[in-house]
Write a protein that holds these residues in place. Structure first.
Motif, mmCIF file in Angstrom:
data_model
loop_
_atom_site.group_PDB
_atom_site.id
_atom_site.type_symbol
_atom_site.label_atom_id
_atom_site.label_comp_id
_atom_site.label_asym_id
_atom_site.label_seq_id
_atom_site.Cartn_x
_atom_site.Cartn_y
_atom_site.Cartn_z
ATOM 1 N N GLU A 108 0.430 -2.026 -4.981
ATOM 2 C CA GLU A 108 1.047 -2.906 -6.107
ATOM 3 C C GLU A 108 1.448 -3.387 -5.460
ATOM 4 O OE1 GLU A 108 4.838 -0.395 -7.046
ATOM 5 O OE2 GLU A 108 3.724 0.980 -7.529
ATOM 6 N N LYS A 109 1.627 -4.860 -6.802
ATOM 7 C CA LYS A 109 2.341 -6.000 -5.642
ATOM 8 C C LYS A 109 3.368 -5.699 -5.188
ATOM 9 C CE LYS A 109 2.398 -10.767 -6.252
ATOM 10 N NZ LYS A 109 1.883 -11.245 -5.466
ATOM 11 N N LEU A 110 3.544 -6.778 -4.232
ATOM 12 C CA LEU A 110 4.477 -6.483 -3.460
ATOM 13 C C LEU A 110 5.660 -7.285 -3.870
ATOM 14 C CD1 LEU A 110 6.615 -5.667 -0.845
ATOM 15 C CD2 LEU A 110 6.459 -7.931 -0.515
ATOM 16 N N ILE A 111 7.041 -5.994 -4.565
ATOM 17 C CA ILE A 111 8.143 -6.882 -5.077
ATOM 18 C C ILE A 111 9.675 -7.007 -3.928
ATOM 19 C CG2 ILE A 111 10.348 -6.388 -7.267
ATOM 20 C CD1 ILE A 111 7.417 -6.257 -7.680
ATOM 21 N N GLU A 112 9.929 -8.104 -3.966
ATOM 22 C CA GLU A 112 10.835 -9.493 -2.668
ATOM 23 C C GLU A 112 11.785 -8.797 -2.999
ATOM 24 O OE1 GLU A 112 9.036 -12.228 -0.781
ATOM 25 O OE2 GLU A 112 7.315 -12.565 -2.596
ATOM 26 N N ARG B 291 16.261 -4.333 -6.074
ATOM 27 C CA ARG B 291 16.875 -2.962 -5.855
ATOM 28 C C ARG B 291 16.119 -2.054 -6.645
ATOM 29 N NH1 ARG B 291 19.528 -8.463 -6.771
ATOM 30 N NH2 ARG B 291 21.684 -8.354 -6.308
ATOM 31 N N HIS B 292 17.238 -0.721 -5.872
ATOM 32 C CA HIS B 292 17.123 0.317 -6.265
ATOM 33 C C HIS B 292 17.355 1.234 -7.766
ATOM 34 C CE1 HIS B 292 15.738 4.422 -4.681
ATOM 35 N NE2 HIS B 292 16.631 4.931 -6.035
ATOM 36 N N ILE B 293 17.429 0.915 -8.513
ATOM 37 C CA ILE B 293 18.325 1.032 -9.474
ATOM 38 C C ILE B 293 17.385 2.397 -10.570
ATOM 39 C CG2 ILE B 293 19.598 0.704 -11.680
ATOM 40 C CD1 ILE B 293 19.677 -2.436 -10.757
ATOM 41 N N LEU C 289 1.309 -1.859 0.147
ATOM 42 C CA LEU C 289 0.117 0.192 -0.089
ATOM 43 C C LEU C 289 0.949 1.033 0.765
ATOM 44 C CD1 LEU C 289 -3.020 -0.287 2.928
ATOM 45 C CD2 LEU C 289 -2.688 0.017 0.507
ATOM 46 N N LYS C 290 0.410 2.222 -1.058
ATOM 47 C CA LYS C 290 1.647 3.256 -1.144
ATOM 48 C C LYS C 290 0.701 4.856 -1.095
ATOM 49 C CE LYS C 290 5.354 1.523 -4.090
ATOM 50 N NZ LYS C 290 6.070 1.468 -4.512
ATOM 51 N N ALA C 291 0.973 5.410 0.274
ATOM 52 C CA ALA C 291 1.155 6.846 0.066
ATOM 53 C C ALA C 291 0.975 7.447 -1.486
ATOM 54 C CB ALA C 291 0.776 7.841 0.996
ATOM 55 N N ILE D 264 21.442 0.260 -0.798
ATOM 56 C CA ILE D 264 22.377 -0.102 0.121
ATOM 57 C C ILE D 264 21.642 1.294 0.846
ATOM 58 C CG2 ILE D 264 24.403 0.152 1.982
ATOM 59 C CD1 ILE D 264 23.844 -1.475 0.448
ATOM 60 N N GLN D 265 20.238 0.977 1.146
ATOM 61 C CA GLN D 265 19.535 2.241 2.039
ATOM 62 C C GLN D 265 19.786 1.614 3.224
ATOM 63 O OE1 GLN D 265 16.560 4.327 0.175
ATOM 64 N NE2 GLN D 265 17.707 4.051 -1.893
ATOM 65 N N ARG D 266 19.446 3.057 4.433
ATOM 66 C CA ARG D 266 19.103 2.618 5.435
ATOM 67 C C ARG D 266 17.820 3.927 6.512
ATOM 68 N NH1 ARG D 266 19.255 4.694 10.975
ATOM 69 N NH2 ARG D 266 19.682 3.821 12.246
HETATM 70 C C1 MV4 Z 1 7.391 -0.886 -3.490
HETATM 71 C C2 MV4 Z 1 8.660 -1.532 -2.863
HETATM 72 C C3 MV4 Z 1 8.536 -3.173 -2.853
HETATM 73 N N1 MV4 Z 1 7.457 -3.357 -3.742
HETATM 74 N N2 MV4 Z 1 7.416 -0.898 -4.111
HETATM 75 C C4 MV4 Z 1 10.704 2.309 -1.253
HETATM 76 C C5 MV4 Z 1 10.361 3.862 -0.836
HETATM 77 C C6 MV4 Z 1 8.954 3.786 -1.933
HETATM 78 N N3 MV4 Z 1 9.411 5.064 -2.851
HETATM 79 C C7 MV4 Z 1 8.978 3.623 -2.780
HETATM 80 N N4 MV4 Z 1 9.741 2.213 -2.056
HETATM 81 C C8 MV4 Z 1 9.469 0.982 -2.342
HETATM 82 N N5 MV4 Z 1 8.386 0.537 -3.140
HETATM 83 C C9 MV4 Z 1 6.486 -2.304 -4.223
HETATM 84 N N6 MV4 Z 1 5.967 -2.465 -5.192
HETATM 85 C C10 MV4 Z 1 10.139 -1.833 -1.843
HETATM 86 C C11 MV4 Z 1 10.675 -0.937 -1.144
HETATM 87 C C12 MV4 Z 1 11.710 -0.225 -0.631
HETATM 88 C C13 MV4 Z 1 12.721 0.600 -1.293
HETATM 89 C C14 MV4 Z 1 12.746 1.453 -2.427
HETATM 90 C C15 MV4 Z 1 13.899 1.109 -2.663
HETATM 91 C C16 MV4 Z 1 14.928 1.456 -2.068
HETATM 92 C C17 MV4 Z 1 15.021 1.511 -0.747
HETATM 93 C C18 MV4 Z 1 13.979 0.543 -0.210
HETATM 94 C C19 MV4 Z 1 13.044 0.125 0.869
HETATM 95 C C20 MV4 Z 1 12.405 -0.684 1.490
HETATM 96 C C21 MV4 Z 1 11.790 0.001 0.432
#
Ligand code: MV4
Length: 450
Positions: A200-204, A207-209, A157-159, A231-233
């Motif tokens: 959205e469907k959760l992507i398990e 990677r954030h690219i 769930l996303k705002a 690499i985020q905290r």
């Molecule tokens: C996601 C996800 C998994 N599945 N969406 C985190 C910040 C926000 N702007 C979007 N984020 C995510 N969206 C789906 N459908 C996982 C994250 C996420 C994440 C994304 C990028 C970098 C770090 C993250 C840490 C936790 C969750």
């Protein structure tokens, strides 16, 4: 070309922009709050104007004061850097109304991309891959239940107003949906004054690219390849690298094409970033678009060999881009050096820097506004330097980073240097084997007691 640019920011990014202005023969105006009077951006700019007291809300976020400073000094453009007013649609509009060029996105663009559900709808229309889920905003909990069932658990769930992970909830089973719905909406309302949600469907273990793009005033865009920011905290990036160790040339080509398509579809003008989630099968999905220069832009500059601030200024002045895309020739890593105690939950550690020895040498770049004797005020974010190493291979860039971190001495405040030293020696990091989950399992080894 602009004659004078006002930099509506502080710290290392203000200095970074002033340096490029100087190289381009453009005069620079610094603005500063009272606690920043001794900051290097004030000293290095051609002119400086005090815009208020320490709190950002009274200085770096005070639109009227910044516009007044631009008018007094006759600046013909404002560069907002990152954070503060860089993605403020109203500020972009006010600049336009005052005939001052805002070196950033237009009001319409910021509005369109700032709302996450609307950004996603636009990208879907452009043909950019998006995570399956709700069709825009979810009307009510009934709709939410139906959408979750149709999407298939786990869901996210996303705002739509979200940022920094606020108002976001992963939901693994139907019985947890109601609590997640209520708490995400509550959190989003409190943080953004808006509780619209999408799903959205959760992507398990994604990677954030992200792909760096530049668009010009003719509607032409190009990409400058990717940065891996996994690499985020707590949604704060700690280190980034280019290229991504997970990337293949075929994936880079596809993601680059998608990013250019996205930028050209919306006629994006300026430097921007298209953020993607990439799953373990190397499928990629649009996540968000940033309509600003980002903290981590130097690693792209290092591997491509261009000055992104210069590109921003050129396209803002109406100069067309060449149109070709750029591929990385080198490998670059950035470590964000924060005044925080990594042995104590990364707690902020403001105060006076008593001793400073900056690393240097081949392939080492240090972007910072601090010096020995400088006092880090407690009012702003805790990043005090970006240490960037560049080499022909990832292994060499890591070795260079270890060497540079060892040379780096900061006394008087706690810093994240020890964290980066441990990270650069972590077998999974060294193997390039990491996702956004990496920091959840990371534990600092205690320092040796003397
Ligand atoms: C996601 C996800 C998994 N599945 N969406 C985190 C910040 C926000 N702007 C979007 N984020 C995510 N969206 C789906 N459908 C996982 C994250 C996420 C994440 C994304 C990028 C970098 C770090 C993250 C840490 C936790 C969750």
């Amino acid at each position: 070309m602009f004659k004078k640019i006002l930099i509506a920011n502080r710290g290392e990014i203000a200095l970074r922009i002033i340096r490029t202005c100087r190289e381009m023969g453009i005069k620079s105006v610094a603005v500063y709050s009272t606690v920043d009077a001794e900051s290097l951006h004030v000293k290095f700019a051609d002119e400086a104007v005090c815009i208020g007291p320490a709190p950002s809300s009274e200085s770096y976020l005070k639109k009227a004061n910044i516009i007044a400073a631009a008018e007094i000094t006759n600046a013909d453009a404002i560069h907002p850097g990152y954070g503060f007013l860089s993605e403020n649609a109203r500020f972009s509009k006010i600049c336009e109304e005052h005939k001052i060029k805002f070196i950033g996105a237009s009001t319409e663009m910021i509005d369109k991309m700032g709302d996450k559900a609307s950004a996603k709808a636009t990208m879907k229309k452009a043909g950019v891959p998006c995570v399956p889920g709700s069709d825009g905003i979810i009307e009510n909990f009934e709709d939410c239940k139906k959408t979750a069932k149709k999407t298939g658990y786990p869901v996210m769930l996303k705002a739509t107003a979200g940022g920094g992970g606020k108002g976001m909830r992963a939901v693994w089973k139907p019985e947890d949906l109601k609590d997640a719905w209520d708490s995400a909406r509550h959190e989003s309302k409190a943080a953004f004054g808006n509780d619209d949600m999408y799903m959205e469907k959760l992507i398990e273990e994604p990677r954030h690219i992200e792909i760096q793009i530049v668009g010009d005033s003719r509607g032409k865009a190009c990409h400058l390849s990717e940065r891996d920011c996994s690499i985020q905290r707590r949604h704060q990036k700690l280190t980034e690298e280019a290229p991504s160790p997970f990337m293949t040339s075929s994936l880079r080509n596809k993601m680059g094409k998608a990013a250019v398509k996205a930028a050209e579809f919306i006629k994006y003008e300026g430097a921007g970033t298209i953020e993607f989630l990439v799953d373990k099968n190397r499928k990629f999905y649009f996540m968000e678009m940033n309509t600003r220069i980002q903290v981590e832009h130097p690693i792209t500059e290092q591997v491509i060999g261009i000055d992104l601030i210069r590109e921003q200024i050129l396209v803002a002045a109406g100069v067309p881009i060449s149109g070709k895309n750029y591929l990385p020739n080198m490998h670059s890593i950035e470590c964000r050096i924060n005044a925080e105690d990594p042995f104590n939950d990364f707690r902020p550690s403001p105060g006076k820097i008593v001793t400073l020895h900056a690393p240097g040498g081949h392939g080492v770049r240090l972007d910072t506004h601090v010096y020995a004797g400088y006092t880090i005020p407690p009012n702003y974010d805790s990043m005090i330097a970006k240490l960037i190493t560049t080499a022909q291979t990832r292994e060499e860039a890591i070795n260079k980073m270890k060497r540079a971190l060892d040379e780096f001495v900061i006394e008087g405040v706690k810093t994240t240097i020890p964290f980066h030293q441990q990270l650069m020696n972590h077998p999974d990091y060294v193997a390039g084997n990491y996702t956004t989950k990496f920091m959840e399992d990371f534990v600092m080894e205690k320092p040796l007691e003397n």
